[in-house]
Design a protein around this motif. Structure first.
Motif, PDB file in Angstrom:
ATOM      1  N   LYS A 246      -6.624  -6.808  15.176  1.00 19.23           N
ATOM      2  CA  LYS A 246      -5.438  -5.963  15.052  1.00 19.23           C
ATOM      3  C   LYS A 246      -5.272  -5.465  13.621  1.00 19.23           C
ATOM      4  N   LEU A 247      -5.521  -6.352  12.654  1.00 23.14           N
ATOM      5  CA  LEU A 247      -5.400  -5.948  11.255  1.00 23.14           C
ATOM      6  C   LEU A 247      -6.437  -4.880  10.907  1.00 23.14           C
ATOM      7  N   GLU A 248      -7.672  -5.073  11.377  1.00 27.79           N
ATOM      8  CA  GLU A 248      -8.700  -4.071  11.129  1.00 27.79           C
ATOM      9  C   GLU A 248      -8.328  -2.731  11.752  1.00 27.79           C
ATOM     10  N   ARG A 249      -7.812  -2.773  12.983  1.00 25.17           N
ATOM     11  CA  ARG A 249      -7.436  -1.533  13.658  1.00 25.17           C
ATOM     12  C   ARG A 249      -6.273  -0.846  12.936  1.00 25.17           C
ATOM     13  N   ASP A 250      -5.289  -1.643  12.521  1.00 24.06           N
ATOM     14  CA  ASP A 250      -4.139  -1.050  11.829  1.00 24.06           C
ATOM     15  C   ASP A 250      -4.542  -0.464  10.483  1.00 24.06           C
ATOM     16  N   ILE A 251      -5.428  -1.162   9.775  1.00 22.94           N
ATOM     17  CA  ILE A 251      -5.878  -0.617   8.481  1.00 22.94           C
ATOM     18  C   ILE A 251      -6.667   0.660   8.686  1.00 22.94           C
ATOM     19  N   GLN A 256      -6.174   3.471   5.713  1.00 24.62           N
ATOM     20  CA  GLN A 256      -7.488   4.048   5.446  1.00 24.62           C
ATOM     21  C   GLN A 256      -7.481   5.557   5.630  1.00 24.62           C
ATOM     22  N   GLN A 257      -6.845   6.037   6.686  1.00 22.06           N
ATOM     23  CA  GLN A 257      -6.778   7.480   6.906  1.00 22.06           C
ATOM     24  C   GLN A 257      -5.967   8.172   5.811  1.00 22.06           C
ATOM     25  N   ARG A 258      -4.908   7.529   5.399  1.00 18.56           N
ATOM     26  CA  ARG A 258      -4.092   8.143   4.336  1.00 18.56           C
ATOM     27  C   ARG A 258      -4.859   8.177   3.016  1.00 18.56           C
ATOM     28  N   LEU A 259      -5.611   7.118   2.733  1.00 16.62           N
ATOM     29  CA  LEU A 259      -6.387   7.098   1.494  1.00 16.62           C
ATOM     30  C   LEU A 259      -7.494   8.154   1.522  1.00 16.62           C
ATOM     31  N   MET A 264      -9.069  13.582  -0.483  1.00 15.16           N
ATOM     32  CA  MET A 264      -9.319  15.011  -0.238  1.00 15.16           C
ATOM     33  C   MET A 264      -8.290  15.875  -0.970  1.00 15.16           C
ATOM     34  N   ASP A 265      -7.023  15.457  -0.961  1.00 20.13           N
ATOM     35  CA  ASP A 265      -5.991  16.229  -1.669  1.00 20.13           C
ATOM     36  C   ASP A 265      -6.248  16.260  -3.166  1.00 20.13           C
ATOM     37  N   LEU A 266      -6.659  15.120  -3.721  1.00 20.08           N
ATOM     38  CA  LEU A 266      -6.937  15.090  -5.155  1.00 20.08           C
ATOM     39  C   LEU A 266      -8.130  15.977  -5.500  1.00 20.08           C
ATOM     40  N   GLY A 267      -9.142  15.975  -4.644  1.00 23.23           N
ATOM     41  CA  GLY A 267     -10.269  16.882  -4.890  1.00 23.23           C
ATOM     42  C   GLY A 267      -9.872  18.338  -4.798  1.00 23.23           C
TER      43      GLY A 267
END
Length: 432
Positions: A246-251, A256-259, A264-267
């Motif tokens: 569950k922790l892996e799925r939530d991350i 992870q998606q936000r990071l 991409m936004d910073l680039g």
């Protein structure tokens, strides 16, 4: 809809019989001990002698020994029933070995003789005669002394008596001659025997029952404890594996998606900073929002991992911090000792964490209460909210994971959540 969970919640109650009933039960157990021991001893000794003596005859000796094992098993089953009904102790019945399909025919036939419990049953049949005789004689003697002494004043008139020839016990010890002195003495002996009767018959029954419990029940109880321990360990492993998945799925689905989007936004902002500074600033603002959201999601996920505060300062402090960090008011009542076993504190923390997370995500509640108390050898956790209700335990979800965690420490889970609310999540964990 109300759902009551799955695992048995231990209850304690006082069902001890009265002194009179206990004395009668012990007496009945001791009286019948000899009635059971004599045929058990006789048949098993005869079977062992015949079986061992004819082992040289192909098949005959083994057949007699097999029959003897089954006879001993029958007498042992009767004794377990007597222990439960008369002596008032829990007596689990063993699961005797059964032949496996892949076993050969001879191995299948010899299965009872390969079972350790079968030989313990036989040994009990051999020893039960000695314990049965002791219990029977002691109980009969005490009842006879009490009854005879208390009633001697009445029936002594029917016994021929000659003052010149008869020597009484009272006269021998200097209390006086005659039937009156003898009646008074025996009445005193009867009173003493009556007062000590419960202790005497309890001793007689305990002496006989102790051998029975050691030979007929101790191995069964040990096997059951090992199986329970294995079940707890497997439940704990399943709970940990489910928590990790569950922790892996939530991350993966959250931070992870936000990071990734943050990168991409910073680039994008880097390429825009010279050509379109205003657009680059807007992109950086969006990246900042993504960073804040990632931090918040990581903070929420960290509640699923035992925090350092729990390890350093205990369950009560960790629960206080968790309650204060909710988006809705939470009333906390934590009547706890300063520190408890680490496993108990961790599972209690996860119960509260998962319950409050469900309230925040699905409950639609305006407030909640958390009660964590230690009483009667149990740690009890109750989380209640005024939400919409309808909470269920489904495989792969948080409450099912709590069930596995609690099973790993011998605990139990109960969920009461009718449609429309309120919802109560109750967890009980033994302290030992």
């Amino acid at each position: 809809m109300t759902q009551t969970m799955l695992l048995p919640v231990a209850t304690t109650y006082d069902d001890r019989p009265s002194l009179v009933r206990r004395t009668l039960l012990d007496s009945a157990y001791s009286f019948t001990a000899l009635l059971l021991a004599v045929p058990a001893f006789s048949l098993v000794v005869a079977g062992l002698a015949a079986g061992l003596g004819t082992l040289v005859v192909a098949g005959l000796g083994l057949a007699i020994l097999l029959g003897t094992a089954y006879v001993a098993r029958g007498f042992a089953s009767v004794e377990r029933i007597r222990l439960r009904s008369m002596h008032g102790v829990a007596t689990p019945f063993p699961r005797y070995n059964r032949a496996e399909p892949e076993d050969g025919r001879v191995r299948q036939l010899l299965t009872p003789l390969r079972d350790v419990q079968s030989w313990l049953d036989i040994l009990w049949c051999l020893l039960s005669l000695a314990t049965g005789v002791f219990a029977f004689v002691l109980t009969v003697s005490w009842w006879a002394t009490a009854g005879g002494g208390l009633t001697y004043w009445f029936w002594q008139r029917y016994i021929p008596y000659d003052p010149q020839d008869n020597v009484t016990l009272s006269g021998l010890i200097g209390l006086g001659e005659g039937r009156d002195a003898e009646s008074v003495l025996l009445l005193g002996i009867g009173v003493v025997a009556l007062l000590t009767l419960p202790l005497a018959v309890r001793l007689a029954a305990a002496a006989s029952a102790s051998v029975s419990r050691v030979l007929l029940c101790s191995r069964v109880e040990m096997v059951e404890r090992l199986a329970e321990s294995e079940g707890r360990r497997e439940s704990a492993h399943r709970a940990e594996a489910a928590s990790l998945r569950k922790l892996e799925r939530d991350i993966h689905d959250g931070p992870q998606q936000r990071l990734i989007r943050l990168g991409m936004d910073l680039g994008r902002a880097r390429s825009q900073v010279h050509e379109d500074p205003d657009r680059a600033a807007a992109t950086l603002d969006a990246a900042l929002d993504q960073a804040r959201d990632a931090v918040e999601e990581l903070r929420a996920l960290s509640r699923g991992i035992a925090p350092p505060l729990l390890v350093d300062r205990g369950l009560a402090v960790a629960l206080r911090e968790m309650s204060d960090g909710q988006s809705f008011p939470v009333r906390l009542n934590a009547s706890l000792p300063p520190r408890m076993d680490e496993a108990l504190e961790t599972v209690a923390y996860f119960v509260v964490s998962e319950a409050l997370t469900n309230v925040a995500k699905h409950g639609g509640a305006t407030q909640a209460s958390v009660d964590v108390v230690v009483a009667g050898g149990w740690l009890t956790v109750v989380v209640e909210d005024d939400g919409r209700g309808g909470a269920r335990v489904a495989p792969g979800h948080g409450l099912a994971g709590l069930q596995e965690r609690l099973a790993g420490v011998g605990g139990a889970l109960q969920v009461i959540s009718p449609e429309g609310g309120p919802t109560r999540v109750i967890a009980e964990v033994p302290l030992t």
